[in-house]
Design an enzyme around this catalytic site. Structure first.
Site, mmCIF file in Angstrom:
data_model
loop_
_atom_site.group_PDB
_atom_site.id
_atom_site.type_symbol
_atom_site.label_atom_id
_atom_site.label_comp_id
_atom_site.label_asym_id
_atom_site.label_seq_id
_atom_site.Cartn_x
_atom_site.Cartn_y
_atom_site.Cartn_z
ATOM 1 N N CYS A 155 -51.723 50.201 93.556
ATOM 2 C CA CYS A 155 -50.829 49.375 94.318
ATOM 3 C C CYS A 155 -50.877 49.923 95.603
ATOM 4 O O CYS A 155 -51.093 51.200 95.847
ATOM 5 C CB CYS A 155 -49.411 49.514 93.699
ATOM 6 S SG CYS A 155 -48.978 48.771 92.007
ATOM 7 N N ARG A 159 -56.618 48.937 96.073
ATOM 8 C CA ARG A 159 -55.619 49.553 95.296
ATOM 9 C C ARG A 159 -55.356 48.699 94.022
ATOM 10 O O ARG A 159 -54.199 49.314 93.203
ATOM 11 C CB ARG A 159 -54.457 50.319 96.096
ATOM 12 C CG ARG A 159 -55.147 51.269 97.153
ATOM 13 C CD ARG A 159 -53.956 52.067 97.800
ATOM 14 N NE ARG A 159 -53.016 52.557 96.950
ATOM 15 C CZ ARG A 159 -53.384 54.056 96.715
ATOM 16 N NH1 ARG A 159 -54.336 54.607 97.256
ATOM 17 N NH2 ARG A 159 -52.829 54.754 95.740
ATOM 18 N N TRP A 203 -51.334 46.359 91.557
ATOM 19 C CA TRP A 203 -52.132 46.357 90.304
ATOM 20 C C TRP A 203 -51.066 46.573 89.222
ATOM 21 O O TRP A 203 -50.578 47.435 88.833
ATOM 22 C CB TRP A 203 -53.072 47.607 90.309
ATOM 23 C CG TRP A 203 -53.921 47.743 89.323
ATOM 24 C CD1 TRP A 203 -55.202 46.909 89.135
ATOM 25 C CD2 TRP A 203 -53.652 48.662 87.999
ATOM 26 N NE1 TRP A 203 -55.821 47.351 87.946
ATOM 27 C CE2 TRP A 203 -54.869 48.107 86.985
ATOM 28 C CE3 TRP A 203 -52.803 49.166 87.378
ATOM 29 C CZ2 TRP A 203 -55.258 48.844 86.083
ATOM 30 C CZ3 TRP A 203 -52.949 49.897 86.244
ATOM 31 C CH2 TRP A 203 -54.126 49.749 85.307
ATOM 32 N N ASN A 238 -45.295 52.307 94.392
ATOM 33 C CA ASN A 238 -46.586 52.496 93.629
ATOM 34 C C ASN A 238 -46.269 53.811 92.825
ATOM 35 O O ASN A 238 -45.755 54.783 93.093
ATOM 36 C CB ASN A 238 -47.566 53.060 94.865
ATOM 37 C CG ASN A 238 -48.726 53.628 93.957
ATOM 38 O OD1 ASN A 238 -49.320 53.190 92.956
ATOM 39 N ND2 ASN A 238 -49.270 54.530 94.853
ATOM 40 N N GLY A 239 -46.582 53.670 91.402
ATOM 41 C CA GLY A 239 -46.383 54.498 90.460
ATOM 42 C C GLY A 239 -45.798 54.048 88.985
ATOM 43 O O GLY A 239 -45.751 52.673 88.895
ATOM 44 N N GLU A 245 -74.139 54.845 83.461
ATOM 45 C CA GLU A 245 -73.579 54.336 84.837
ATOM 46 C C GLU A 245 -74.124 52.920 85.191
ATOM 47 O O GLU A 245 -73.425 52.002 85.677
ATOM 48 C CB GLU A 245 -73.987 55.352 85.987
ATOM 49 C CG GLU A 245 -73.282 55.086 87.239
ATOM 50 C CD GLU A 245 -71.872 54.769 87.673
ATOM 51 O OE1 GLU A 245 -70.946 55.004 86.593
ATOM 52 O OE2 GLU A 245 -71.696 54.285 88.519
ATOM 53 N N LYS A 304 -71.481 49.861 85.876
ATOM 54 C CA LYS A 304 -71.814 48.917 87.001
ATOM 55 C C LYS A 304 -71.646 47.557 86.788
ATOM 56 O O LYS A 304 -70.830 46.654 87.285
ATOM 57 C CB LYS A 304 -72.961 49.346 87.905
ATOM 58 C CG LYS A 304 -72.812 50.539 88.744
ATOM 59 C CD LYS A 304 -71.849 50.456 89.943
ATOM 60 C CE LYS A 304 -70.535 50.994 89.620
ATOM 61 N NZ LYS A 304 -70.205 52.342 89.551
ATOM 62 N N GLU A 314 -68.491 46.087 84.958
ATOM 63 C CA GLU A 314 -67.271 45.867 85.757
ATOM 64 C C GLU A 314 -67.127 44.905 86.772
ATOM 65 O O GLU A 314 -66.396 44.463 87.493
ATOM 66 C CB GLU A 314 -66.661 47.266 86.409
ATOM 67 C CG GLU A 314 -67.725 47.876 87.546
ATOM 68 C CD GLU A 314 -67.354 49.269 88.055
ATOM 69 O OE1 GLU A 314 -65.921 49.380 88.050
ATOM 70 O OE2 GLU A 314 -68.150 50.090 88.260
ATOM 71 N N HIS A 373 -80.081 54.105 65.399
ATOM 72 C CA HIS A 373 -78.999 54.501 64.323
ATOM 73 C C HIS A 373 -77.958 53.343 64.377
ATOM 74 O O HIS A 373 -76.803 53.772 63.948
ATOM 75 C CB HIS A 373 -78.470 55.765 64.845
ATOM 76 C CG HIS A 373 -79.420 56.930 64.611
ATOM 77 N ND1 HIS A 373 -79.932 57.400 63.391
ATOM 78 C CD2 HIS A 373 -80.185 57.684 65.561
ATOM 79 C CE1 HIS A 373 -80.811 58.524 63.527
ATOM 80 N NE2 HIS A 373 -80.885 58.524 64.800
ATOM 81 N N LYS A 428 -59.430 50.510 92.638
ATOM 82 C CA LYS A 428 -60.171 51.871 93.026
ATOM 83 C C LYS A 428 -59.477 53.164 92.751
ATOM 84 O O LYS A 428 -60.104 53.879 92.351
ATOM 85 C CB LYS A 428 -60.571 51.591 94.727
ATOM 86 C CG LYS A 428 -61.752 52.616 95.005
ATOM 87 C CD LYS A 428 -62.509 51.944 95.841
ATOM 88 C CE LYS A 428 -63.747 52.908 96.056
ATOM 89 N NZ LYS A 428 -64.660 52.964 94.874
#
Ligand code: F6R
Length: 614
Positions: A2, A27, A77, A103-104, A487, A491, A494, A510, A609
């Site tokens: 946020c 954010r 968010w 925010n929180g 990674e 990428k 997302e 396996h 982010k």
């Protein structure tokens, strides 16, 4: 997560706030809202979805309603309550005299809510924030002062918060408070700003006060007063902000992600400039504050991080164990927190975080600090909460990263870990200087090799187009490139929402091999080195199940011809340093696939982010 922006001064508040929010959208971007202090009332505008929806609503308002000089805004968010207009901030109390952006997470909101309901509160949203709005409003009724009301209310709150609060009867001030969530006050001439992060204010001022945990600030156009947790007036340092406004431009690229990928050669050059002069020079790491004696006693390293930073940490483990021969564990911060980890004063704990604000990593680092371990922080934000916990602060100086998908910060983290590993090896004499010299030479060659990849992306683009309709994707590698496979898969998923998974190539047989058929792309990273032949065999196994094989390799080999459907050749590089080159190809692949699919590359759905909640 946020983003919060507040403004009080001579300018048109709504313009400053909307522009600030656009720089904080990284954010969170599932809804947004502003509250503007008009004459005798506060006007609130909110919209679900991206900030543009809010801008459209505001553009239809009467000039008289929005032409005000104080206000607060928020980009969300969602944590409590789905993304919707009703759950969007600002939130208010029964009589709508008070507004708040937050925010929180207020962890005790479920305990407070029934108490407030008994007093008459009528809640409209599903958010924890609305509880804080009502709580502060009741405190205001009693204290008749907004600062005192907030000071009293925060003592009843548990959890994390960065707030901005306004009350219509005190139009000349905004009250801000923080605990475990970032908040800065941009200091101007006859105007002041509040923001979750620097990009929101940098266009207007380079001076800022960083609020510390449990502080509350009273902000007017011409003054900022800060109070500690005992309500004593205190003086915080006014600091110079580290960014230039130009860092926020796309510089002609279509997306920030592409711009940031293309910045990688310079990012690497910058890091190497002061720290590694040539292949025979010792690594200069003044940032490491361990004495030689302490260094010698380090018998265990723990790396703690999340997401992309965690993948950098996995590469770090390979390099540190190979060069410095110190046993190294890597763990997701969210896992590290909830078990009794073994660490003591001879443990070096390395926290890696682009933002320096990731709540899981901050909590894990605090836990390690309590065990007297030496804390090294590798971060892109030397002004962050995590940086302040560091005994040794290792800034990666990658420059501001706007795209939600981390790219240049990953390469910068890799470089910091390579240099740290060499530094540890040099100080403990665990690897011959000849061997270290070879690795240094390879590191110094990285910028020009990255440029070779970035100057010709035609092949990657072709492959991206060809495979963009795949429903799933498998990435395989072995050894030091296994984290590259992880990674690469992260990428891709997302930003394109294609289900992608990274496996150690030897693990395919396996279980995951059951997934293979002629629709499944399998991307293999094959570097010249000890595991090359092994991974080639794993590719044969995949081909025998008709998988569509893509190879990323630095080796021209006849055997590739009949094996791979597509091949991407990268410059020659040692296995040890190859993750930095390989990942660039995988970042480009994810970028172009997302582009072909028409996805929102820089702001993928459901993400933010900076993840400031646990
Ligand atoms: C992926 C990504 C995330 C972050 C993770 C940790 O592209 O950016 O996985 O790496 O949220 O963030 P930091 O590094 O800021 O602690």
């Amino acid at each position: 997560m946020c983003g919060i922006v507040g403004y009080i001064g001579k300018r048109k508040a709504v313009e400053v706030i909307l522009k600030g929010l656009s720089h904080l959208e990284y954010r969170g971007y599932d809804s947004a809202g502003v509250a503007l202090m008009a004459k005798d009332k506060i006007n609130i505008y909110k919209a679900a979805g991206k900030l543009n929806n809010l801008k459209e609503i505001i553009s239809k308002q009467n000039e008289a309603d929005i032409n005000t000089h104080a206000g607060i805004g928020h980009t969300r968010w969602a944590t409590h309550g789905m993304p919707s207009e009703i759950n969007a901030h600002p939130h208010t109390c029964n009589c709508k005299s008070l507004v708040i952006v937050h925010n929180g997470i207020i962890e005790n909101y479920k305990d407070l809510k029934p108490v407030l309901e008994k007093k008459g509160s009528k809640f409209k949203s599903e958010t924890d924030t609305e509880v804080a709005a009502h709580l502060i409003a009741y405190e205001f009724e009693e204290k008749k002062d907004l600062l005192k009301a907030v000071q009293s209310a925060v003592k009843k709150l548990k959890g994390a918060y960065a707030f901005s609060v306004m009350h219509k009867t005190m139009p000349d001030r905004i009250i801000a408070a923080r605990k475990n969530a970032p908040l800065i006050i941009g200091v101007g001439e006859g105007e002041n700003f509040i923001a979750s992060d620097i990009p929101a204010v940098i266009e207007y001022t380079k001076k800022a006060i960083y609020l510390s945990d449990n502080q509350v600030a009273e902000i007017k156009a011409d003054s900022v007063k800060i109070y500690d947790e005992n309500d004593n007036l205190i003086q915080n340092k006014v600091e110079c902000l580290p960014f230039e406004p130009v860092a926020l431009s796309k510089m002609g690229y279509k997306h920030y992600m592409l711009k940031e990928i293309h910045e990688q050669p310079d990012v690497v050059r910058n890091i190497l400039t002061d720290k590694l002069k040539n292949k025979d020079a010792e690594v200069v790491l003044d940032d490491v504050k361990l004495t030689r004696e302490q260094l010698k006693k380090i018998n265990r390293i723990q790396i703690i991080a999340c997401g992309t930073s965690l993948h950098a940490g996995l590469v770090g483990k390979y390099v540190i164990e190979e060069l410095a021969k110190i046993p190294t564990d890597v763990e997701a911060s969210s896992e590290y927190i909830y078990r009794n980890t073994i660490a003591d004063e001879n443990t070096l704990v390395i926290g890696i975080s682009q933002s320096g604000e990731t709540a899981d990593t901050i909590t894990a680092i605090k836990q390690a600090k309590a065990k007297n371990s030496h804390i090294a922080i590798i971060t892109n934000r030397k002004d962050s909460a995590m940086a302040r916990l560091a005994d040794s602060l290792l800034p990666i100086n990658a420059g501001i990263e706007v795209s939600v998908a981390a790219t240049k910060s990953y390469i910068a983290q890799l470089l910091s870990l390579y240099l740290l590993a060499i530094y540890l090896a040099e100080n403990t004499n665990k690897t011959s200087s000849k061997e270290l010299s070879e690795i240094k030479k390879e590191l110094l060659s990285l910028p020009s090799k990255l440029e070779i990849i970035l100057n010709d992306t035609k092949k990657v683009q072709e492959i991206s187009k060809k495979y963009s309709n795949s429903k799933d994707f498998i990435f395989i590698a072995r050894g030091i490139n296994y984290p590259s496979a992880l990674e690469g898969a992260l990428k891709l998923k997302e930003i394109s929402y294609i289900n992608a998974t990274g496996y150690p190539a030897g693990e395919l047989k396996h279980g995951p091999i059951a997934m293979l058929d002629n629709t499944m792309p399998v991307l293999a990273i094959l570097n010249k080195g000890t595991v090359y032949d092994k991974i080639l065999s794993n590719c044969e196994e995949a081909k025998a199940r008709q998988a569509r094989l893509i190879g990323v390799t630095n080796l021209i080999d006849e055997k590739h011809k009949n094996l791979f459907d597509d091949l991407i050749l990268i410059p020659e590089i040692s296995d040890m340093v190859s993750p930095a080159l390989n990942i660039t190809v995988l970042q480009l692949l994810a970028y172009h696939i997302s582009e072909y699919l028409g996805k929102d590359v820089d702001q993928p759905r459901n993400l933010a982010k900076s993840v400031t909640v646990e």
